[in-house]
Scaffold this active site. Sequence first.
Site, PDB file in Angstrom:
ATOM      1  N   GLU A 273       2.599   3.166 -10.175  1.00  0.00           N
ATOM      2  CA  GLU A 273       3.814   2.359 -10.005  1.00  0.00           C
ATOM      3  C   GLU A 273       3.807   1.602  -8.678  1.00  0.00           C
ATOM      4  O   GLU A 273       4.396   0.527  -8.568  1.00  0.00           O
ATOM      5  CB  GLU A 273       5.062   3.242 -10.114  1.00  0.00           C
ATOM      6  CG  GLU A 273       5.336   3.803 -11.511  1.00  0.00           C
ATOM      7  CD  GLU A 273       4.583   5.104 -11.797  1.00  0.00           C
ATOM      8  OE1 GLU A 273       3.731   5.503 -10.958  1.00  0.00           O
ATOM      9  OE2 GLU A 273       4.855   5.726 -12.851  1.00  0.00           O
TER      10      GLU A 273
ATOM     11  N   PHE B 237      14.721  18.906 -14.678  1.00  0.00           N
ATOM     12  CA  PHE B 237      13.323  18.458 -14.651  1.00  0.00           C
ATOM     13  C   PHE B 237      13.229  16.997 -14.158  1.00  0.00           C
ATOM     14  O   PHE B 237      13.940  16.139 -14.685  1.00  0.00           O
ATOM     15  CB  PHE B 237      12.775  18.589 -16.078  1.00  0.00           C
ATOM     16  CG  PHE B 237      11.383  18.040 -16.279  1.00  0.00           C
ATOM     17  CD1 PHE B 237      10.295  18.589 -15.615  1.00  0.00           C
ATOM     18  CD2 PHE B 237      11.166  16.975 -17.151  1.00  0.00           C
ATOM     19  CE1 PHE B 237       9.017  18.091 -15.818  1.00  0.00           C
ATOM     20  CE2 PHE B 237       9.895  16.475 -17.361  1.00  0.00           C
ATOM     21  CZ  PHE B 237       8.811  17.036 -16.683  1.00  0.00           C
ATOM     22  N   GLN B 238      12.426  16.754 -13.181  1.00  0.00           N
ATOM     23  CA  GLN B 238      12.175  15.414 -12.609  1.00  0.00           C
ATOM     24  C   GLN B 238      13.394  14.791 -11.933  1.00  0.00           C
ATOM     25  O   GLN B 238      13.417  13.590 -11.682  1.00  0.00           O
ATOM     26  CB  GLN B 238      11.641  14.446 -13.675  1.00  0.00           C
ATOM     27  CG  GLN B 238      10.286  14.854 -14.235  1.00  0.00           C
ATOM     28  CD  GLN B 238       9.673  13.814 -15.147  1.00  0.00           C
ATOM     29  OE1 GLN B 238      10.397  13.147 -15.886  1.00  0.00           O
ATOM     30  NE2 GLN B 238       8.363  13.687 -15.112  1.00  0.00           N
TER      31      GLN B 238
ATOM     32  N   VAL C  26      -4.458  -4.658   4.598  1.00  0.00           N
ATOM     33  CA  VAL C  26      -4.172  -4.283   5.987  1.00  0.00           C
ATOM     34  C   VAL C  26      -5.403  -3.553   6.513  1.00  0.00           C
ATOM     35  O   VAL C  26      -5.977  -2.724   5.829  1.00  0.00           O
ATOM     36  CB  VAL C  26      -2.913  -3.390   6.037  1.00  0.00           C
ATOM     37  CG1 VAL C  26      -2.784  -2.684   7.377  1.00  0.00           C
ATOM     38  CG2 VAL C  26      -1.689  -4.235   5.756  1.00  0.00           C
TER      39      VAL C  26
ATOM     40  N   PHE D  53     -10.205  -0.557  11.349  1.00  0.00           N
ATOM     41  CA  PHE D  53      -9.084  -1.033  12.166  1.00  0.00           C
ATOM     42  C   PHE D  53      -8.530   0.100  13.029  1.00  0.00           C
ATOM     43  O   PHE D  53      -8.153  -0.091  14.172  1.00  0.00           O
ATOM     44  CB  PHE D  53      -7.986  -1.613  11.268  1.00  0.00           C
ATOM     45  CG  PHE D  53      -6.976  -2.418  12.020  1.00  0.00           C
ATOM     46  CD1 PHE D  53      -7.223  -3.739  12.331  1.00  0.00           C
ATOM     47  CD2 PHE D  53      -5.774  -1.856  12.431  1.00  0.00           C
ATOM     48  CE1 PHE D  53      -6.303  -4.494  13.041  1.00  0.00           C
ATOM     49  CE2 PHE D  53      -4.844  -2.601  13.138  1.00  0.00           C
ATOM     50  CZ  PHE D  53      -5.106  -3.923  13.444  1.00  0.00           C
TER      51      PHE D  53
HETATM   52  C1  LIG Z   1      -2.978  -5.248  10.787  1.00  0.00           C
HETATM   53  C2  LIG Z   1      -2.009  -6.350  11.097  1.00  0.00           C
HETATM   54  C3  LIG Z   1      -2.137  -7.069  12.273  1.00  0.00           C
HETATM   55  C4  LIG Z   1      -1.292  -8.151  12.551  1.00  0.00           C
HETATM   56  N1  LIG Z   1      -1.486  -8.896  13.685  1.00  0.00           N
HETATM   57  C5  LIG Z   1      -0.784 -10.052  13.847  1.00  0.00           C
HETATM   58  C6  LIG Z   1      -1.068 -10.953  14.912  1.00  0.00           C
HETATM   59  O1  LIG Z   1      -1.951 -10.713  15.734  1.00  0.00           O
HETATM   60  N2  LIG Z   1      -0.351 -12.097  14.978  1.00  0.00           N
HETATM   61  C7  LIG Z   1       0.635 -12.401  14.077  1.00  0.00           C
HETATM   62  O2  LIG Z   1       1.237 -13.469  14.155  1.00  0.00           O
HETATM   63  N3  LIG Z   1       0.953 -11.552  13.089  1.00  0.00           N
HETATM   64  C8  LIG Z   1       0.255 -10.403  12.941  1.00  0.00           C
HETATM   65  N4  LIG Z   1       0.569  -9.569  11.895  1.00  0.00           N
HETATM   66  C9  LIG Z   1       1.707  -9.904  11.045  1.00  0.00           C
HETATM   67  C10 LIG Z   1       3.028  -9.526  11.758  1.00  0.00           C
HETATM   68  O3  LIG Z   1       3.233  -8.138  11.656  1.00  0.00           O
HETATM   69  C11 LIG Z   1       4.234 -10.289  11.162  1.00  0.00           C
HETATM   70  O4  LIG Z   1       4.384  -9.951   9.811  1.00  0.00           O
HETATM   71  C12 LIG Z   1       4.113 -11.790  11.265  1.00  0.00           C
HETATM   72  O5  LIG Z   1       3.723 -12.172  12.562  1.00  0.00           O
HETATM   73  C13 LIG Z   1       5.448 -12.437  10.950  1.00  0.00           C
HETATM   74  O6  LIG Z   1       5.246 -13.758  10.601  1.00  0.00           O
HETATM   75  P1  LIG Z   1       6.475 -14.760  10.468  1.00  0.00           P
HETATM   76  O7  LIG Z   1       7.263 -14.707  11.709  1.00  0.00           O
HETATM   77  O8  LIG Z   1       5.885 -16.042  10.043  1.00  0.00           O
HETATM   78  O9  LIG Z   1       7.264 -14.215   9.190  1.00  0.00           O
HETATM   79  P2  LIG Z   1       8.562 -13.299   9.009  1.00  0.00           P
HETATM   80  O10 LIG Z   1       8.465 -12.046   9.776  1.00  0.00           O
HETATM   81  O11 LIG Z   1       8.750 -13.197   7.551  1.00  0.00           O
HETATM   82  O12 LIG Z   1       9.750 -14.162   9.644  1.00  0.00           O
HETATM   83  C14 LIG Z   1      10.226 -15.327   9.046  1.00  0.00           C
HETATM   84  C15 LIG Z   1      11.548 -15.717   9.692  1.00  0.00           C
HETATM   85  O13 LIG Z   1      11.939 -16.975   9.156  1.00  0.00           O
HETATM   86  C16 LIG Z   1      13.302 -16.917   8.783  1.00  0.00           C
HETATM   87  N5  LIG Z   1      13.472 -17.883   7.694  1.00  0.00           N
HETATM   88  C17 LIG Z   1      13.165 -17.743   6.392  1.00  0.00           C
HETATM   89  N6  LIG Z   1      13.418 -18.864   5.718  1.00  0.00           N
HETATM   90  C18 LIG Z   1      13.894 -19.749   6.620  1.00  0.00           C
HETATM   91  C19 LIG Z   1      14.310 -21.104   6.539  1.00  0.00           C
HETATM   92  N7  LIG Z   1      14.308 -21.769   5.388  1.00  0.00           N
HETATM   93  N8  LIG Z   1      14.727 -21.713   7.666  1.00  0.00           N
HETATM   94  C20 LIG Z   1      14.754 -21.052   8.858  1.00  0.00           C
HETATM   95  N9  LIG Z   1      14.378 -19.771   8.978  1.00  0.00           N
HETATM   96  C21 LIG Z   1      13.941 -19.131   7.876  1.00  0.00           C
HETATM   97  C22 LIG Z   1      13.552 -15.481   8.391  1.00  0.00           C
HETATM   98  O14 LIG Z   1      14.925 -15.169   8.487  1.00  0.00           O
HETATM   99  C23 LIG Z   1      12.679 -14.743   9.407  1.00  0.00           C
HETATM  100  O15 LIG Z   1      13.399 -14.474  10.593  1.00  0.00           O
HETATM  101  C24 LIG Z   1      -0.264  -8.477  11.627  1.00  0.00           C
HETATM  102  C25 LIG Z   1      -0.099  -7.720  10.473  1.00  0.00           C
HETATM  103  C26 LIG Z   1      -0.979  -6.685  10.187  1.00  0.00           C
HETATM  104  C27 LIG Z   1      -0.811  -5.940   8.912  1.00  0.00           C
HETATM  105  C1  LIG Z   2      -0.640   3.522   3.575  1.00  0.00           C
HETATM  106  C2  LIG Z   2      -1.218   3.434   4.952  1.00  0.00           C
HETATM  107  N1  LIG Z   2      -1.872   4.487   5.491  1.00  0.00           N
HETATM  108  C3  LIG Z   2      -2.421   4.414   6.720  1.00  0.00           C
HETATM  109  C4  LIG Z   2      -2.310   3.266   7.454  1.00  0.00           C
HETATM  110  C5  LIG Z   2      -2.922   3.156   8.854  1.00  0.00           C
HETATM  111  N2  LIG Z   2      -4.074   2.199   8.782  1.00  0.00           N
HETATM  112  C6  LIG Z   2      -3.965   0.901   9.122  1.00  0.00           C
HETATM  113  S1  LIG Z   2      -5.357   0.046   8.885  1.00  0.00           S
HETATM  114  C7  LIG Z   2      -6.174   1.399   8.319  1.00  0.00           C
HETATM  115  C8  LIG Z   2      -7.617   1.332   7.949  1.00  0.00           C
HETATM  116  C9  LIG Z   2      -7.913   0.467   6.788  1.00  0.00           C
HETATM  117  O1  LIG Z   2      -9.213   0.753   6.376  1.00  0.00           O
HETATM  118  P1  LIG Z   2      -9.998  -0.201   5.400  1.00  0.00           P
HETATM  119  O2  LIG Z   2      -9.178  -0.542   4.234  1.00  0.00           O
HETATM  120  O3  LIG Z   2     -11.334   0.407   5.131  1.00  0.00           O
HETATM  121  O4  LIG Z   2     -10.147  -1.534   6.266  1.00  0.00           O
HETATM  122  P2  LIG Z   2     -11.062  -1.735   7.577  1.00  0.00           P
HETATM  123  O5  LIG Z   2     -10.119  -1.795   8.726  1.00  0.00           O
HETATM  124  O6  LIG Z   2     -12.034  -0.617   7.643  1.00  0.00           O
HETATM  125  O7  LIG Z   2     -11.737  -3.033   7.321  1.00  0.00           O
HETATM  126  C10 LIG Z   2      -5.328   2.524   8.332  1.00  0.00           C
HETATM  127  C11 LIG Z   2      -5.748   3.904   7.949  1.00  0.00           C
HETATM  128  C12 LIG Z   2      -1.585   2.198   6.880  1.00  0.00           C
HETATM  129  N3  LIG Z   2      -1.408   1.044   7.513  1.00  0.00           N
HETATM  130  N4  LIG Z   2      -1.092   2.304   5.617  1.00  0.00           N
END
Ligand SMILES: Cc1cc2nc3c(=O)[nH]c(=O)nc-3n(C[C@H](O)[C@H](O)[C@H](O)COP(=O)(O)OP(=O)(O)OC[C@H]3O[C@@H](n4cnc5c(N)ncnc54)[C@H](O)[C@@H]3O)c2cc1C
Ligand SMILES: Cc1ncc(C[n+]2csc(CCOP(=O)(O)OP(=O)(O)O)c2C)c(N)n1
Length: 574
Positions: free
Chosen positions: A50, A112-113, A382, A467
């Site tokens: 799911e 159950f569940q 991620v 990562f």
């Molecule tokens: C492993 C990992 C590493 C990451 N590293 C980075 C990094 O180094 N740099 C980075 O940038 N991100 C990184 N991210 C992503 C980060 O966590 C955020 O999700 C991202 O930066 C947010 O992007 P955003 O501000 O564009 O979007 P959102 O967080 O979705 O924000 C959008 C905003 O726009 C507003 N909005 C929506 N529609 C409108 C509209 N029509 N007009 C005006 N406002 C509006 C919303 O209200 C909201 O406040 C990473 C994510 C992961 C998983």
């Molecule tokens: C559900 C969940 N569990 C644990 C984490 C912590 N975490 C972030 S990145 C990562 C490693 C991801 O490994 P992989 O998919 O092999 O990608 P890699 O970074 O090795 O390329 C983990 C364990 C998470 N973000 N989400």
Amino acid sequence: MAKRVAELLVDVLAEAGVRRIYGVSGDSLNGITDSIRTRKQIEWVHTRHEEAAAFAAGAEAHLTGKLAVCAGSCGPGNLHLINGLYDCHRSRVPVLAIAAQIPSNEIGSGYFQETHPEHLFAQCSHYCELVSQPSQMPRVLEIAMQTAISKRGVAVVAIPGDVAMRDAVDQARRLHFPEAMPAVCPSDDELHILADLLNRSKKITILGGAGCAGAHHELIELAGKLKAPIVHAMRGKEFIEYDNPFDVGMTGLLGFSSGYHAMLSCEVLLMIGTDFPYQQFYPKDATIVQIDVRGEQIGRRSKVDFGFVGDTRTTLKALLSKLKQNEYEAHLKESVEHYRKARKSLEDLATPSAGDQAIHPQYVARVLDQLATDDAVFTCDVGTPTIWAARYLTMNGKRRIIGSFTHGSMANALPQAIGAQASHPGRQVISMSGDGGFAMLMGDLLTLGQHQLPVKIVVFRNDSLAFVELEMKAAGILDFATGLRNPDFAKIAAGAGLLGLRAETSDDVKPMIAQVLEHAGPALVEVPVSRQELSMPPAITLEQAKGFSLFMMRAVLSGRGDEIIDLARVNLLR
Ligand SMILES: Cc1cc2nc3c(=O)[nH]c(=O)nc-3n(C[C@H](O)[C@H](O)[C@H](O)COP(=O)(O)OP(=O)(O)OC[C@H]3O[C@@H](n4cnc5c(N)ncnc54)[C@H](O)[C@@H]3O)c2cc1C
Ligand SMILES: Cc1ncc(C[n+]2csc(CCOP(=O)(O)OP(=O)(O)O)c2C)c(N)n1
Ligand SMILES: [Mg+2]
């Protein structure tokens, strides 16, 4: 003959334009799945978990902007939806979850569940209600749909199996209007204050995000008038980066040094439609202006001197005529030049390795970018796949990128690819999967065969949770609990009826990715890539390492370590 509640529910969804429901069946859902069986408009997309169903619905909603639906049976069935729903909710995509409930006369008995979905889903939804008698339908369903759409996020309807099987009593619909699309704009007085500030400033940087969707033209015109470099946050990449002479890349740990510097060296930072979360990357001395359609978003991430509530397109359209041309060019020129150099240095890393040396993941991403179609949809796990997607995928206004960027859950890429492909059968959909992430929801590889979804999967096989190793390094901790003893993913894919390939050397990368992309059905290629590709500064001493994690939060992983050293000197030796 009266309709059953389940039939009414399915008919209301179909009339609202819902074309598929992702989920796993179960007895409490039987009334609903049976109604889907008898109706042509809605397809049941049978996932194997799911959580995958919720991620898939989220991806569909991200691409279409319209309501998507997932469902789980009572107790564990709908509990499994939760992580995917958190992702949908935090990414603000409209998703309705149907959470079947145990028989209504057993609620409260520890049956159950038994769980209480109203409590369980409260944190990851705007609306979550139990239908305890037929007369609540379709009103509760329609309120849920309208809430998911207008508030952008998740709504949950919990419905006991027996209530779904009863005769519907009120079949009248309430929602007879198209989706409301208000134009939200700051007042005239506010626009004058904003224009005045911008007209008085020379070094302006724009930080744009996902809220700039649909306003590309206005954004570029704005940057031209302000002579402002545009930095983007990750979720804004697909809407901002293309056809953009002002682009200076992303900021953040995974960003470009040019994005980082353009933010730190400006006098005025103009944030537009972004919730970029990392406080450390915001300038301390600049005047900060934030425009967001949601007032509650303003000032969350940094101090803000001027906050304006408005949607990007309407606000910029109203603002542009009030702006004078900024004649100061140096800030823009320097930032763009810095970006060119940073880009070049990252391109240099995206090269094939000699002979049988470990393959650079950057090269895999670069090849994927070159060979993918013009309107491909990419999903990235991620982990390091997020880095490679951020840095090496080229956007063009038609391509899309979906990740778990806000919730940050592993294992998102494959299930999101399922939703992208199911809702867009004609488009190329590519899942950039980590070996850890892929294995986590690997059961849903079978969904590709089950529904003949021609998703292409590239597994970045580094035999580790790379990562996390990076994070451990940054914190000065030794790698532990990160190694993966992996199976032969290509064989597993073949066993599931996919084309399964495994690259051995860099020479294999291009032909195999091409073969996978050209294959008519679902296909997977696993590419063994080097485990620790982002080098850390080699000259960090033990003394310096104490502050390393703090400093890392402020630095940008350039990929070589050289950029980090520069920042390390500034930050650590001060
Ligand atoms: C492993 C990992 C590493 C990451 N590293 C980075 C990094 O180094 N740099 C980075 O940038 N991100 C990184 N991210 C992503 C980060 O966590 C955020 O999700 C991202 O930066 C947010 O992007 P955003 O501000 O564009 O979007 P959102 O967080 O979705 O924000 C959008 C905003 O726009 C507003 N909005 C929506 N529609 C409108 C509209 N029509 N007009 C005006 N406002 C509006 C919303 O209200 C909201 O406040 C990473 C994510 C992961 C998983
Ligand atoms: C559900 C969940 N569990 C644990 C984490 C912590 N975490 C972030 S990145 C990562 C490693 C991801 O490994 P992989 O998919 O092999 O990608 P890699 O970074 O090795 O390329 C983990 C364990 C998470 N973000 N989400
Ligand atoms: Mg890995």
